[in-house]
Design an enzyme around this catalytic site. Structure first.
Site, PDB file in Angstrom:
ATOM      1  N   LYS A 138      20.247  -7.364 -10.215  1.00 29.18           N
ATOM      2  CA  LYS A 138      21.697  -7.147 -10.186  1.00 29.18           C
ATOM      3  C   LYS A 138      22.091  -7.158  -8.716  1.00 29.18           C
ATOM      4  O   LYS A 138      21.978  -6.153  -8.009  1.00 29.18           O
ATOM      5  CB  LYS A 138      22.024  -5.804 -10.848  1.00 29.18           C
ATOM      6  CG  LYS A 138      23.393  -5.723 -11.490  1.00 29.18           C
ATOM      7  CD  LYS A 138      24.555  -5.951 -10.552  1.00 29.18           C
ATOM      8  CE  LYS A 138      24.804  -4.806  -9.633  1.00 29.18           C
ATOM      9  NZ  LYS A 138      25.764  -5.149  -8.549  1.00 29.18           N
TER      10      LYS A 138
ATOM     11  N   GLU B  58      16.013   2.749  -1.300  1.00 22.07           N
ATOM     12  CA  GLU B  58      16.125   2.430   0.136  1.00 22.07           C
ATOM     13  C   GLU B  58      17.589   2.571   0.513  1.00 22.07           C
ATOM     14  O   GLU B  58      18.415   1.737   0.116  1.00 22.07           O
ATOM     15  CB  GLU B  58      15.644   0.997   0.401  1.00 22.07           C
ATOM     16  CG  GLU B  58      14.188   0.749   0.079  1.00 22.07           C
ATOM     17  CD  GLU B  58      13.235   1.479   1.005  1.00 22.07           C
ATOM     18  OE1 GLU B  58      13.677   2.049   2.023  1.00 22.07           O
ATOM     19  OE2 GLU B  58      12.035   1.499   0.688  1.00 22.07           O
TER      20      GLU B  58
ATOM     21  N   CYS C 287      20.763  -1.685   7.850  1.00 24.23           N
ATOM     22  CA  CYS C 287      20.480  -0.269   7.617  1.00 24.23           C
ATOM     23  C   CYS C 287      19.759   0.392   8.787  1.00 24.23           C
ATOM     24  O   CYS C 287      19.971   1.555   9.075  1.00 24.23           O
ATOM     25  CB  CYS C 287      19.665  -0.116   6.344  1.00 24.23           C
ATOM     26  SG  CYS C 287      18.170  -1.109   6.363  1.00 24.23           S
TER      27      CYS C 287
ATOM     28  N   GLU D  16      27.272   6.993   8.596  1.00 26.35           N
ATOM     29  CA  GLU D  16      26.906   5.584   8.724  1.00 26.35           C
ATOM     30  C   GLU D  16      28.195   4.769   8.707  1.00 26.35           C
ATOM     31  O   GLU D  16      28.969   4.837   7.745  1.00 26.35           O
ATOM     32  CB  GLU D  16      26.014   5.177   7.546  1.00 26.35           C
ATOM     33  CG  GLU D  16      25.535   3.741   7.679  1.00 26.35           C
ATOM     34  CD  GLU D  16      24.674   3.295   6.512  1.00 26.35           C
ATOM     35  OE1 GLU D  16      25.096   3.472   5.352  1.00 26.35           O
ATOM     36  OE2 GLU D  16      23.592   2.749   6.766  1.00 26.35           O
TER      37      GLU D  16
HETATM   38  P1  NAD Z   1      26.266   0.093  -2.403  1.00 33.37           P
HETATM   39  O1  NAD Z   1      25.451   1.313  -2.598  1.00 33.37           O
HETATM   40  O2  NAD Z   1      27.733   0.185  -2.525  1.00 33.37           O
HETATM   41  O3  NAD Z   1      25.817  -1.032  -3.458  1.00 33.37           O
HETATM   42  C1  NAD Z   1      24.473  -1.476  -3.552  1.00 33.37           C
HETATM   43  C2  NAD Z   1      24.258  -2.097  -4.916  1.00 33.37           C
HETATM   44  O4  NAD Z   1      24.402  -1.095  -5.932  1.00 33.37           O
HETATM   45  C3  NAD Z   1      25.244  -3.183  -5.291  1.00 33.37           C
HETATM   46  O5  NAD Z   1      24.569  -4.169  -6.036  1.00 33.37           O
HETATM   47  C4  NAD Z   1      26.249  -2.443  -6.160  1.00 33.37           C
HETATM   48  O6  NAD Z   1      26.960  -3.291  -7.044  1.00 33.37           O
HETATM   49  C5  NAD Z   1      25.347  -1.509  -6.917  1.00 33.37           C
HETATM   50  N1  NAD Z   1      25.987  -0.293  -7.434  1.00 33.37           N
HETATM   51  C6  NAD Z   1      27.118   0.307  -6.991  1.00 33.37           C
HETATM   52  N2  NAD Z   1      27.359   1.434  -7.710  1.00 33.37           N
HETATM   53  C7  NAD Z   1      26.349   1.541  -8.622  1.00 33.37           C
HETATM   54  C8  NAD Z   1      26.021   2.499  -9.628  1.00 33.37           C
HETATM   55  N3  NAD Z   1      26.780   3.569  -9.836  1.00 33.37           N
HETATM   56  N4  NAD Z   1      24.897   2.311 -10.355  1.00 33.37           N
HETATM   57  C9  NAD Z   1      24.088   1.249 -10.126  1.00 33.37           C
HETATM   58  N5  NAD Z   1      24.367   0.298  -9.193  1.00 33.37           N
HETATM   59  C10 NAD Z   1      25.472   0.446  -8.439  1.00 33.37           C
HETATM   60  O7  NAD Z   1      25.832  -0.490  -0.977  1.00 33.37           O
HETATM   61  P2  NAD Z   1      26.367  -1.790  -0.222  1.00 33.37           P
HETATM   62  O8  NAD Z   1      27.713  -1.485   0.317  1.00 33.37           O
HETATM   63  O9  NAD Z   1      26.181  -3.007  -1.060  1.00 33.37           O
HETATM   64  O10 NAD Z   1      25.295  -1.892   0.974  1.00 33.37           O
HETATM   65  C11 NAD Z   1      25.396  -1.170   2.143  1.00 33.37           C
HETATM   66  C12 NAD Z   1      24.494   0.043   2.112  1.00 33.37           C
HETATM   67  O11 NAD Z   1      23.148  -0.353   1.871  1.00 33.37           O
HETATM   68  C13 NAD Z   1      24.449   0.781   3.430  1.00 33.37           C
HETATM   69  O12 NAD Z   1      24.503   2.169   3.208  1.00 33.37           O
HETATM   70  C14 NAD Z   1      23.097   0.392   4.017  1.00 33.37           C
HETATM   71  O13 NAD Z   1      22.566   1.293   4.945  1.00 33.37           O
HETATM   72  C15 NAD Z   1      22.273   0.290   2.798  1.00 33.37           C
HETATM   73  N6  NAD Z   1      21.069  -0.525   3.060  1.00 33.37           N
HETATM   74  C16 NAD Z   1      19.842   0.096   3.097  1.00 33.37           C
HETATM   75  C17 NAD Z   1      18.702  -0.654   3.395  1.00 33.37           C
HETATM   76  C18 NAD Z   1      17.334  -0.012   3.406  1.00 33.37           C
HETATM   77  O14 NAD Z   1      16.358  -0.740   3.262  1.00 33.37           O
HETATM   78  N7  NAD Z   1      17.197   1.291   3.568  1.00 33.37           N
HETATM   79  C19 NAD Z   1      18.821  -2.019   3.663  1.00 33.37           C
HETATM   80  C20 NAD Z   1      20.080  -2.598   3.628  1.00 33.37           C
HETATM   81  C21 NAD Z   1      21.205  -1.848   3.307  1.00 33.37           C
END
Ligand code: NAD
Length: 474
Positions: free
Chosen positions: A173, A247, A281, A380
């Site tokens: 997804k 992550e 991240c 962040e």
């Molecule tokens: P997000 O948490 O908004 O979304 C991530 C994914 O989760 C998307 O596919 C989204 O559609 C899905 N999602 C959203 N709500 C959900 C729910 N309630 N249940 C299940 N799935 C759901 O994050 P984003 O804005 O896409 O990405 C940015 C974030 O990701 C930042 O906080 C960044 O630090 C983090 N990130 C972490 C790493 C790591 O390896 N630690 C790497 C890259 C990005």
């Protein structure tokens, strides 16, 4: 009904979802396509296909070396389509093309190749000499893989490469913004000969993700994204006793020691502190500078940011592209305003006035005289906003580095490498770089505290996809 917009059971098929989500090129604001906003019914079809491949196909019982062959083939197909994938990702999320080309052409194939090598060496069974117990490593089953938009293909490869060599099947997804490249990856999987049902893609936002997390046919979840969503996924998985690798975000520190080579540091500022327009991240967005060298560190950071061109991410000269969406731009601008209100001084940038007429651009900004308790130092921001925080002693620097809810990464800059290494060991983070930061494929990557649970990459990143089974008296 949407035209062939999901990938289920080895085919592009129409979604049942009635609603569509429109995708925009963040550099121009132009519409680039639509994807279905899937709910339980479409997610259920994808899980059923993955379940069938996990329970009733020979995929899980192939020798790991045979599955490794498929993953190697995937690496080759992805490398061959590297330029198409890079251009697509840049169009979807605004990653500068100078970053997406090597990512798609070299890095992502290398991730799949790494897991193929691990798979080729994987011993699925061993006998424990003392008791004669047979210890098997059995694929966990159906893995739900939920990814963010900022590094969509590499963060997917961390999960999918491990899942495939382990013998799991997957429902992917992707983030809404980067759905099209996930569907292109599915085409690559078909070309690599990966059997139908082993890998499936459903599109949509939080509802689709939640339906996947909660589906009874899913055996584990691997998620990369924000801490807030990670917490809710962790809670839902806890309720179901379903394993989850999470992550999450970060607020990492770059610790500049008083003996640091400032020319070297200056050359590393973009890649360590604000790569991909600050949307990575592990970005070390808090720069800890000794009071004795404070002005020199500020000059180094400001000159590195000033020299980095902002503009069309397809232009190879550009370092800062747009941020991913209008919403993200507005959130970053609100944080810049919060920094000014809380008393930090703008050393560079800082404008939140609407500059360009098209696209979602943010003024790269450097704050000085930042206190670590200010919101710009604690939250962040996920954009090109850096905070330079003064410190008095090595102990003070470590205290500040660890004074955050997160624990993902960090970097120490210093000429005395033994001292820098000693301080690196005091970071409460999952990873630390010395005089630079580069995620290495053979080492575990992940965070502590609000940065998540579990690890990806390295043999540690394969382990969550394998369930040990002990057969006594075998
Ligand atoms: P997000 O948490 O908004 O979304 C991530 C994914 O989760 C998307 O596919 C989204 O559609 C899905 N999602 C959203 N709500 C959900 C729910 N309630 N249940 C299940 N799935 C759901 O994050 P984003 O804005 O896409 O990405 C940015 C974030 O990701 C930042 O906080 C960044 O630090 C983090 N990130 C972490 C790493 C790591 O390896 N630690 C790497 C890259 C990005």
């Amino acid at each position: 009904m949407h035209a062939r917009s999901l990938f289920i059971g080895g085919e592009r098929i129409p979604a049942l979802a009635g609603e569509a989500q429109t995708l925009h090129n963040p550099a121009t604001g132009e519409r680039i396509g639509t994807i279905p906003d899937c709910r339980e019914d479409d997610v259920g079809r994808a899980v059923a296909a993955a379940r069938k491949a996990a329970d009733a196909s020979d995929w899980p019982s192939l020798k790991p070396a045979e599955r490794a062959g498929f993953v190697s083939a995937l690496a080759a197909v992805v490398a061959g389509r590297g330029e198409d994938l890079a251009r697509l990702v840049t169009t979807e999320n605004g990653t500068p093309i100078t970053r997406s080309m090597p990512a798609q052409g070299t890095r992502v194939p290398a991730i799949y190749s790494y897991f193929a090598e691990l798979g080729a060496r994987l011993e699925p069974e061993e006998t424990r000499p003392a008791s004669g117990t047979l210890v098997r490593r059995v694929p966990v089953g159906v893995a739900g893989l939920i990814t963010p938009w900022n590094g969509p293909q590499s963060l997917l490869a961390f999960k999918l490469g491990a899942a495939l060599v382990a013998g799991c099947t997957a429902v992917i997804k992707p983030a809404v913004e980067t759905s099209l490249d996930a569907l292109m990856l599915a085409e690559c999987a078909t070309e690599a000969g990966i059997p139908p049902g082993v890998l499936n893609v459903v599109t949509g936002g939080a509802d689709a993700g939640q339906a996947l997390v909660e589906h009874p046919g899913v055996d584990m979840i691997a998620f990369t994204g924000s801490a807030a969503v990670g917490r809710s996924i962790g809670a839902a998985c806890g309720e179901r006793l379903r394993p989850a690798v999470l992550e999450l975000g970060g607020k990492s520190a770059a610790l500049v020691l008083d003996d640091a080579d400032l020319d070297h540091f200056r050359r590393q500022v973009i890649s360590v502190c604000t790569p991909n327009t600050g949307q990575v991240c592990y970005s070390c967005t808090r720069i800890l500078a000794p009071t004795s060298l404070y002005e020199e560190v500020v000059d180094a950071v400001v000159s590195a940011v000033r020299e980095a061109p902002v503009g069309d991410p397809m232009d190879p000269a550009v370092v800062f592209g747009p941020v991913v969406s209008a919403g993200q731009r507005d959130r970053i601008n609100a944080m810049i305003e919060a920094g000014k209100k809380e008393g930090a001084s703008v050393a560079y940038g800082g404008s939140t006035a609407p500059g360009r007429t098209a696209g979602f651009f943010v003024d790269p900004t450097v704050f000085r005289d930042v206190h670590n308790r200010m919101s710009i130092a604690q939250q962040e921001i996920f954009g090109p906003v850096l905070s330079i925080i003064p410190y008095d002693s090595d102990e003070d620097a470590i205290r500040l580095a660890n004074d955050t809810a997160y624990g993902l990464a960090g970097t120490v800059f210093g000429r005395d490498v033994a001292r820098a290494r000693r301080l690196a060991r005091q970071f409460r983070t999952g990873t630390v770089g010395v005089n630079g930061y580069q995620v290495c494929l053979d080492a575990p990557f992940g965070g502590v505290k609000a940065s998540g649970l579990g690890r990806e990459l390295g043999p540690e990143g394969l382990a969550p996809y394998l369930q040990p089974q002990s057969i006594y008296g075998y």
